[in-house]
Design a protein around this motif. Structure first.
Motif, short mmCIF file in Angstrom:
data_model
loop_
_atom_site.label_atom_id
_atom_site.label_comp_id
_atom_site.label_asym_id
_atom_site.label_seq_id
_atom_site.Cartn_x
_atom_site.Cartn_y
_atom_site.Cartn_z
N GLU A 211 0.82 -1.20 0.00
CA GLU A 211 0.00 0.00 0.00
C GLU A 211 0.86 1.26 0.00
OE1 GLU A 211 -2.48 -0.35 3.40
OE2 GLU A 211 -3.61 -2.02 2.59
N ALA A 212 2.14 1.12 -0.26
CA ALA A 212 3.02 2.27 -0.12
C ALA A 212 3.62 2.74 -1.43
CB ALA A 212 4.16 1.94 0.86
N GLY A 213 3.87 1.83 -2.35
CA GLY A 213 4.49 2.24 -3.60
C GLY A 213 5.99 2.07 -3.58
N SER A 218 11.85 -1.48 0.45
CA SER A 218 12.72 -0.60 1.21
C SER A 218 12.16 -0.35 2.60
CB SER A 218 12.87 0.75 0.50
OG SER A 218 11.64 1.44 0.51
N LEU A 219 13.04 0.09 3.51
CA LEU A 219 12.60 0.41 4.86
C LEU A 219 11.58 1.54 4.85
CD1 LEU A 219 12.82 -0.01 7.90
CD2 LEU A 219 14.79 1.53 7.93
N GLU A 220 11.77 2.52 3.97
CA GLU A 220 10.81 3.62 3.90
C GLU A 220 9.44 3.13 3.43
OE1 GLU A 220 8.78 6.91 4.29
OE2 GLU A 220 10.77 6.52 5.13
N ALA A 226 3.13 1.21 7.53
CA ALA A 226 2.78 1.31 8.94
C ALA A 226 2.04 2.61 9.23
CB ALA A 226 4.04 1.21 9.80
N ARG A 227 2.53 3.72 8.69
CA ARG A 227 1.86 5.00 8.92
C ARG A 227 0.44 5.00 8.33
NH1 ARG A 227 7.26 7.07 7.91
NH2 ARG A 227 6.80 7.34 5.68
N ASP A 264 9.58 -0.27 11.48
CA ASP A 264 11.00 0.03 11.69
C ASP A 264 11.88 -1.22 11.67
OD1 ASP A 264 10.80 2.79 11.89
OD2 ASP A 264 10.34 2.73 14.03
N ALA A 265 11.26 -2.40 11.60
CA ALA A 265 12.05 -3.64 11.59
C ALA A 265 12.85 -3.73 10.29
CB ALA A 265 11.14 -4.85 11.73
#
Length: 281
Positions: A211-213, A218-220, A226-227, A264-265
């Motif tokens: 859901e992030a793209g 990547s960690l980001e 998560a956000r 953050d893992a």
């Protein structure tokens, strides 16, 4: 399996309109571009007239409009707040062939055979009567018209690392879908639904998505997932979880903390199945 027939009681009477937090919607959909509709793009051409049903904040719709320019693209959604952002996005990008209207996917305000192409992303999964919507979309398509569907109705989630709190959170998507649609949260069989709605030829495929793209893995990316989820914990889904007895407010706060720790893992991973289908009248 037949989800809807005029000959039986209308399941739409038990449907609750799907609502989500606009902050979450913009965070997720802002990253959804024409790549989400890439399976449909080869079947679009300049001058086509296209409708996007359940367009949300319009980021995908904008890319579809560019694909068919100078042909007209119309995005429809029930949520006026989503359309405000969609119109602003179209204005910012200077897309002149794109307009938006408030309307129901069950009753499209257009004559038969109005459009060359139709699209819907993450809509059918929330409906009590997905076939009724597909029949309505077919009605407004011209002979030989094409429909593209993106659906994430599967409740399967791949998350690592996980724990009891995260596993509980990942069940809420299915519980919410059952609550809003009034039917089991089983993954939709898109080709079967398209055929039942009267489409003459169909194709289907599947992939995994987050859901992030990008950049994927990547960690980001996991932090953004998560956000995004924490927005929903503190928003309408969290409120629904409390009122329906799926979780207590204390558990929701613990889930929010667990999500941020997961993001953050260093080896965090999240993905779930996404299905696409094409149909022709």
């Amino acid at each position: 399996m037949q989800w809807y027939s005029p000959a039986v009681s209308d399941p739409r009477t038990t449907e609750r309109p799907y609502q989500t937090d606009e902050g979450w919607s913009r965070a997720v959909f802002a990253r959804r571009t024409g790549e989400v509709a890439a399976f449909l793009m080869p079947h679009l051409r300049a001058g086509m007239r296209l409708i996007d049903c359940g367009c949300g904040p319009g980021s995908i719709t904008a890319d579809l409009a560019r694909a068919v320019a100078p042909g007209e693209t119309i995005g429809i959604d029930l949520r006026e707040e989503a359309l405000i952002h969609a119109r602003a996005l179209a204005g910012e990008r200077g897309i002149a062939n794109l307009t938006f209207r408030a309307a129901s996917v069950y009753q499209l305000p257009f004559a038969d055979g109005t459009f060359d192409a139709a699209f819907a992303c993450a809509v059918l999964q929330h409906l009590a009567a997905p076939v009724a919507t597909l029949e309505e979309m077919r009605r407004v398509l011209k002979p030989g018209g094409v429909i593209g569907i993106v659906d994430a109705s599967s409740t399967i989630t791949f998350r690592h690392p996980t724990n009891a709190l995260l596993e509980k959170w990942d069940t809420f998507r299915g519980l919410e879908r059952e609550y809003t649609s009034g039917r089991p949260s089983d993954a939709l069989q898109l080709r079967a639904l398209l055929r039942e709605a009267g489409f003459a030829r169909t194709e289907a495929s599947a992939s995994m998505a987050t859901e992030a793209g990008p950049p994927a893995g990547s960690l980001e990316e996991t932090r953004q997932v998560a956000r995004n989820h924490v927005i929903r914990v503190h928003g309408r889904l969290g409120e629904r979880a409390v009122t329906q007895g799926w979780a207590t407010r204390q558990e929701l706060e613990q889930i929010a903390e667990a999500l941020m720790a997961w993001g953050d893992a260093p080896d965090a991973f999240y993905a779930r199945p996404v299905f696409t289908a094409l149909g022709w009248t």
